[in-house]
Structures are given as structure tokens and as C-alpha cells.
Design a protein around this motif. Sequence first.
Motif, mmCIF file in Angstrom:
data_model
loop_
_atom_site.group_PDB
_atom_site.id
_atom_site.type_symbol
_atom_site.label_atom_id
_atom_site.label_comp_id
_atom_site.label_asym_id
_atom_site.label_seq_id
_atom_site.Cartn_x
_atom_site.Cartn_y
_atom_site.Cartn_z
ATOM 1 N N TRP A 30 0.885 -1.062 -0.054
ATOM 2 C CA TRP A 30 -0.071 -0.185 0.277
ATOM 3 C C TRP A 30 0.794 1.347 -0.071
ATOM 4 C CZ3 TRP A 30 -3.465 -1.722 4.762
ATOM 5 C CH2 TRP A 30 -4.456 -2.793 4.100
ATOM 6 N N LEU A 32 2.846 4.670 0.686
ATOM 7 C CA LEU A 32 3.271 5.292 2.114
ATOM 8 C C LEU A 32 2.671 6.749 2.155
ATOM 9 C CD1 LEU A 32 5.315 4.641 4.553
ATOM 10 C CD2 LEU A 32 6.987 5.895 3.151
ATOM 11 N N VAL A 48 4.409 13.701 12.499
ATOM 12 C CA VAL A 48 4.808 13.034 13.594
ATOM 13 C C VAL A 48 5.172 11.308 13.031
ATOM 14 C CG1 VAL A 48 2.938 13.418 15.250
ATOM 15 C CG2 VAL A 48 2.273 11.983 13.201
ATOM 16 N N SER A 50 4.915 8.387 9.881
ATOM 17 C CA SER A 50 4.390 7.683 8.457
ATOM 18 C C SER A 50 3.706 6.305 8.540
ATOM 19 C CB SER A 50 5.495 7.670 7.390
ATOM 20 O OG SER A 50 6.529 7.016 7.782
ATOM 21 N N LEU A 51 2.957 5.988 7.686
ATOM 22 C CA LEU A 51 2.302 4.588 7.723
ATOM 23 C C LEU A 51 1.817 4.224 6.135
ATOM 24 C CD1 LEU A 51 -0.997 5.607 7.552
ATOM 25 C CD2 LEU A 51 -0.646 5.734 9.958
ATOM 26 N N HIS A 52 1.578 3.256 6.185
ATOM 27 C CA HIS A 52 1.062 2.559 4.789
ATOM 28 C C HIS A 52 -0.417 2.639 5.069
ATOM 29 C CE1 HIS A 52 4.648 1.161 2.652
ATOM 30 N NE2 HIS A 52 5.235 1.060 3.996
ATOM 31 N N ALA A 54 -3.951 1.909 2.128
ATOM 32 C CA ALA A 54 -4.498 1.943 0.816
ATOM 33 C C ALA A 54 -5.106 3.046 0.178
ATOM 34 C CB ALA A 54 -5.577 0.422 0.613
ATOM 35 N N ASP A 55 -5.737 4.020 0.995
ATOM 36 C CA ASP A 55 -6.156 5.200 0.524
ATOM 37 C C ASP A 55 -6.279 6.333 1.645
ATOM 38 O OD1 ASP A 55 -8.480 4.658 2.118
ATOM 39 O OD2 ASP A 55 -9.571 3.675 0.339
ATOM 40 N N MET A 58 -8.445 5.365 4.929
ATOM 41 C CA MET A 58 -7.648 4.304 5.825
ATOM 42 C C MET A 58 -6.458 5.031 6.454
ATOM 43 S SD MET A 58 -5.925 0.789 4.842
ATOM 44 C CE MET A 58 -7.059 -0.179 3.894
ATOM 45 N N ASP A 65 -5.232 5.507 15.002
ATOM 46 C CA ASP A 65 -5.048 4.535 15.907
ATOM 47 C C ASP A 65 -3.623 4.257 16.259
ATOM 48 O OD1 ASP A 65 -7.588 3.501 15.488
ATOM 49 O OD2 ASP A 65 -7.317 2.083 14.017
ATOM 50 N N VAL A 66 -2.612 4.890 15.558
ATOM 51 C CA VAL A 66 -1.602 4.690 16.204
ATOM 52 C C VAL A 66 -0.858 5.952 16.609
ATOM 53 C CG1 VAL A 66 -0.356 2.532 14.969
ATOM 54 C CG2 VAL A 66 -0.611 4.768 13.662
ATOM 55 N N TYR A 67 -1.254 7.017 16.391
ATOM 56 C CA TYR A 67 -0.603 8.348 16.613
ATOM 57 C C TYR A 67 -1.382 9.210 17.606
ATOM 58 C CZ TYR A 67 2.908 7.617 13.277
ATOM 59 O OH TYR A 67 4.064 6.900 12.439
ATOM 60 N N ARG A 69 -3.451 7.686 20.271
ATOM 61 C CA ARG A 69 -4.127 6.636 21.241
ATOM 62 C C ARG A 69 -4.104 7.301 22.791
ATOM 63 N NH1 ARG A 69 -0.891 2.746 19.071
ATOM 64 N NH2 ARG A 69 0.634 2.855 20.755
ATOM 65 N N ARG A 70 -3.356 8.319 23.018
ATOM 66 C CA ARG A 70 -3.336 9.019 24.077
ATOM 67 C C ARG A 70 -3.930 10.464 23.985
ATOM 68 N NH1 ARG A 70 0.250 4.946 24.407
ATOM 69 N NH2 ARG A 70 0.285 3.704 26.134
#
Lengths: 119, 312
Positions: A30, A32, A48, A50-52, A54-55, A58, A65-67, A69-70
Motif C-alpha cells: 500500500w 506510504l 509525527v 508515516s504509515l502505509h 490503501a487510501d 484508511m 489508531d497509532v498516533y 491513542r493518548r
Amino acid sequence: MFAINKYYYGDIPDGGGNTSNAQFSAENEWPLWEVFIRHKQGLDHKHVGSLHAADANMAIENARDVYTRRMEGVSIWVVESKNIHASQPEDAGSFYDPAQDKIYRHPTFYDLPDEVKHM
Amino acid sequence: MMQHEQLFQSKIDQEVKIEPLDWMPDAYRKNLVRQISQHAHSEIVGMLPEGNWITRAPSLKRKAILLAKVQDEAGHGLYLYSAAETLGTSRDQMIEDLHSGKAKYSSIFNYPTLTWADMGAIGWLVDGAAILNQVMLCRTSYGPYARAMVRICKEESFHQRQGFESLLVLSKGTETQKQMCQDAINRWWWPSLMMFGPKDADSTHSDQSMKWKIKRKSNDELRQQFIDMIAGQVKLLGMTLPDPDLKWNEERKHYDFGEIDWEEFWAVVKGNGPCNKERLAARKKAWDDGAWVREAAKVYAEKQSKKILKSA
């Protein structure tokens, strides 16, 4: 080239350390995305990580969800990494040169009498 | 080339961080890809021993805590994979290297989690050991790695605290609970010490990673720091560490400790630990089972973007 014979935490020798041959390209991955988060109202969005994904949808959901959470963010921007254009470090010398000899652009360049307290 | 190399080293010496587009020696790049990807794999494989207990946590509170911790670890894996990708390797390549056995992960995750107390012992000991290493890596010379570490350290402290607190509860419980607590400590103590890697004396060559400031403390230094810290904390639990030679040395101002079983260390590294095969098989299965999802999402996204182009 020299051999690295000391092992570190989580870093176990694999016989040469050559993990990146081009056998598996990023072709099937997917895309980046770079993630920018506004920490709270009134502040800039800040890069902050990066992530993979599809669009874009997402990417934003995964970024949440990852950056965040708090509760680190109130707004998220994502930009596909391939759309980021960057200056080149090897040009840095000449590129930023025009700013170097203009110290009069800084307030500390000017000597004022102590009586002028706040300026 | 020589000039590049000198400029690079002088940046390192002056504590200037190296960023992805900067010139760097090939060996520095390779060394980092190996270390960061192995670190990432450790976070991902590290979810497995704990995942084992999510459905069997003794209360809803403990279950929620464990879920949050495992979710953090997935995130930490992502931060690290991303940092490694800035060096020019692809995510798929790293995952392939893990699955083929070419890339390793921390051996500690090749030990089984037999009782609920293991969740506490992992948080306290395993995450405790990891944190010492990660705090040091917050100052590593490669910018993206250092930034990932800062983010991870911020989140990791809860992992260790919840582990200790969970053991504290057991240590004040019934006789059986106390025994379970001591048993978990006994099983996790030595493997935790092995997490810091071989002894410094076993390294006869120049320490390139130190010179490049990828790493700033030696294995033995970090291990000693860990032992001193845990030897104090274990008293608060009213438990003991399974080492008859563990003794405060007034002269050194450190704890002396017994010999680590290096044969066991190398056996686990080489794939012969209690759970090596199981862990890798679980990772491969997750990857293979997810293939259709990755493919479908990609095709869907492509289709959607074509629709948008058409309607524009």
C-alpha cells in the motif's frame, strides 16, 4: 568495508547484515503516507511519522489508531509521501547562504541603552 | 568519498543528527537497517506471548490493560518499520527477511508464557530491560530512529509499571498466588539478562556502533544498570531473584551476579529455543491470511480513485 562483530540488544548477527537487497520491492505495498497532527486547537499540524494505507481514509483512520491513542491530537492531515518535495541536503550550503551574513535581521544586532527596558 | 566520510564522522562527533537524505557510509546504513528492523520485528513478535493471555486475563481491568499494551507494541513496530524505511528498504522486504529467518528478533520472545504471573514479569523485567536500551537509543545518531524511540519511551513506561503493580497484587495474595509470582520471576530473570546481548569482553573488534553513536552504552553497562535497579525493586515485592551469587559490592557500588548460561543464549538465538518455530509460524500465518485483505483494499482504492477522475 569492515565487519561489525559486536552484537547489540535485539541485534543479532545474521552473517553480514545485508538485509536490503532489492528482491522484494515496494511494488505490492500500500502507498506510504506522511502523518501530520494538530496537538490542540491553536497549534500547527506537526509531522509525527508515516504509515502505509490503501487510501486517504484508511490512512487517517490508521493514523488515529497509532498516533492519537493518548489524546495527542484533535486534527489529522495525511499526505502521500510521493507528493512531498524536499530541498536537497547537499545543496544546503549555497541554498541557505544568502541568510548567513545578514545578522542585522536579528534583534540582538542592535545595542540599545539599558534604560530602554523592553523593546 | 574520504571527504564525505570525514564530514559524516565530524557531524556525529558534534552531536548533529543524521537525516535520511544525508550522505552516510553504506555500512552505517546497513547496520541501521538491520538493527532497526530487528527491533521492529521484536515489537511485533513480542505481541504473541502476551496475546496468549488476553482472553484469559483474570479481570476486565487486566484485560483492558493487556489489550492496550499489545496495541502499543503494534504501534511501536510501526514507528520502527517506518524509521527503517527511510533508509531505503521496503516494508515487504523486512517482513520477508523475518519470515525467511534472515532477520532476527529479540530471543526473549521465544520463551513461553505459562501462567498469568508471566504477564506481570514480562512487563516488569522484559519491558524494564527494553526501556534501558530504548532510553539510550533516544539519543542515537540517526534522526528518524531517535524520534521513534522518544515516542516509544513515552508509551513504554506504563508497560513496566502495570507489570510491577500486577506482581505486587499477586505478592500480597494467597500462598498459591505468591508462588506463582516467584515462579514467574525465576523463569524470566535469566532470559531478561540475556536481552542485553553477549559480554563486552567477547567483542574483540573495534566498536563501530559506539563510534557512530548508534549505541552509547555497552551491553555490560546496560545489564549492570538493570540488575542494580531490579535487585532493589524485588525487595518491595518480597520476592527473590534466582541467583545465589547476587550480592551488593560496596567497592564497585554495584551488585555482583552469577554467570549467565551463554550456551542457552546461543541455542535460542540459533532457533532452538522453546517457542522459535511456533512464533515464526504464527507470524507467517497472520501475514498469509491477511494477503487477500491487502490485495482487496488496494484494488478497491485504485477503483475508487478512477471513479473520482471520471466524475471530475
